[in-house]
Design a protein around this motif. Structure first.
Motif, PDB file in Angstrom:
ATOM      1  N   THR A 107       0.875  -1.163   0.000  1.00  0.00           N
ATOM      2  CA  THR A 107       0.000   0.000   0.000  1.00  0.00           C
ATOM      3  C   THR A 107       0.918   1.222   0.000  1.00  0.00           C
ATOM      4  OG1 THR A 107      -1.772  -1.107   1.197  1.00  0.00           O
ATOM      5  CG2 THR A 107      -1.736   1.299   1.297  1.00  0.00           C
ATOM      6  N   LYS A 116       1.003   5.284   0.408  1.00  0.00           N
ATOM      7  CA  LYS A 116       0.284   6.471   0.866  1.00  0.00           C
ATOM      8  C   LYS A 116       1.133   7.695   0.538  1.00  0.00           C
ATOM      9  CE  LYS A 116      -2.046   4.124   4.665  1.00  0.00           C
ATOM     10  NZ  LYS A 116      -2.312   4.142   6.111  1.00  0.00           N
ATOM     11  N   TYR A 136       1.545  11.829   0.860  1.00  0.00           N
ATOM     12  CA  TYR A 136       1.152  12.945   1.713  1.00  0.00           C
ATOM     13  C   TYR A 136       1.728  14.267   1.203  1.00  0.00           C
ATOM     14  CZ  TYR A 136       0.165   9.314   5.184  1.00  0.00           C
ATOM     15  OH  TYR A 136      -0.319   8.213   5.835  1.00  0.00           O
ATOM     16  N   LEU A 154      -3.406  13.592   3.437  1.00  0.00           N
ATOM     17  CA  LEU A 154      -3.269  12.367   2.653  1.00  0.00           C
ATOM     18  C   LEU A 154      -3.850  12.636   1.275  1.00  0.00           C
ATOM     19  CD1 LEU A 154      -2.566   9.329   2.462  1.00  0.00           C
ATOM     20  CD2 LEU A 154      -4.877   8.871   3.301  1.00  0.00           C
ATOM     21  N   SER A 167      -3.266  10.520  -1.578  1.00  0.00           N
ATOM     22  CA  SER A 167      -3.573   9.322  -2.344  1.00  0.00           C
ATOM     23  C   SER A 167      -3.216   8.093  -1.529  1.00  0.00           C
ATOM     24  CB  SER A 167      -2.785   9.320  -3.652  1.00  0.00           C
ATOM     25  OG  SER A 167      -3.010   8.136  -4.366  1.00  0.00           O
ATOM     26  N   GLU A 168      -3.984   7.029  -1.722  1.00  0.00           N
ATOM     27  CA  GLU A 168      -3.679   5.743  -1.114  1.00  0.00           C
ATOM     28  C   GLU A 168      -3.972   4.662  -2.144  1.00  0.00           C
ATOM     29  OE1 GLU A 168      -4.883   2.981   2.724  1.00  0.00           O
ATOM     30  OE2 GLU A 168      -5.262   5.133   2.790  1.00  0.00           O
ATOM     31  N   SER A 210      -3.613   0.588  -3.066  1.00  0.00           N
ATOM     32  CA  SER A 210      -3.425  -0.728  -2.456  1.00  0.00           C
ATOM     33  C   SER A 210      -3.262  -1.797  -3.515  1.00  0.00           C
ATOM     34  CB  SER A 210      -4.633  -1.063  -1.577  1.00  0.00           C
ATOM     35  OG  SER A 210      -4.744  -0.145  -0.532  1.00  0.00           O
TER      36      SER A 210
END
Length: 102
Positions: free
Chosen positions: A63, A65, A67, A76, A78-79, A81
């Motif tokens: 994952t 992330k 910042y 935040l 975008s994330e 996975s």
């Protein structure tokens, strides 16, 4: 174990070539992952991303992330996975606009 995971992630990103191409710095082994900073020059990195966390998941995927940090404000942006190790470099490039190799 934590440092081994962080080192593996860095190698999968491209190791020293990755550092040179992106200007990434302040590498830190975090629980099950790697944290690092990107140059804070706004026009340099897409969407003003300044920090990334890449975390190994139980499914043996990552994952990522992204910042944006300004002073005490942390956002935040975008994330992503279910990133496989062979997708790390291309996903990083998509998120940041920075190439990991020539």
């Amino acid at each position: 174990m934590t440092i081994e995971i962080a080192n593996t992630i860095l190698q999968q990103l491209g190791g020293n070539r990755f550092k040179a191409m992106t200007g990434a710095k302040n590498f830190l082994a975090i629980e099950y992952g790697l944290q690092f900073d990107l140059p804070k020059t706004a026009h340099y990195v897409k969407n003003g991303i300044t920090r990334l966390h890449i975390i190994l998941d139980a499914s043996d995927t990552y994952t990522i992330k992204a910042y944006k940090i300004r002073g005490m404000n942390v956002k935040l942006l975008s994330e992503e996975s279910m990133i496989y190790c062979d997708m790390l470099q291309s996903t990083f490039t998509e998120l940041t606009g920075l190439n990991t190799h020539l």
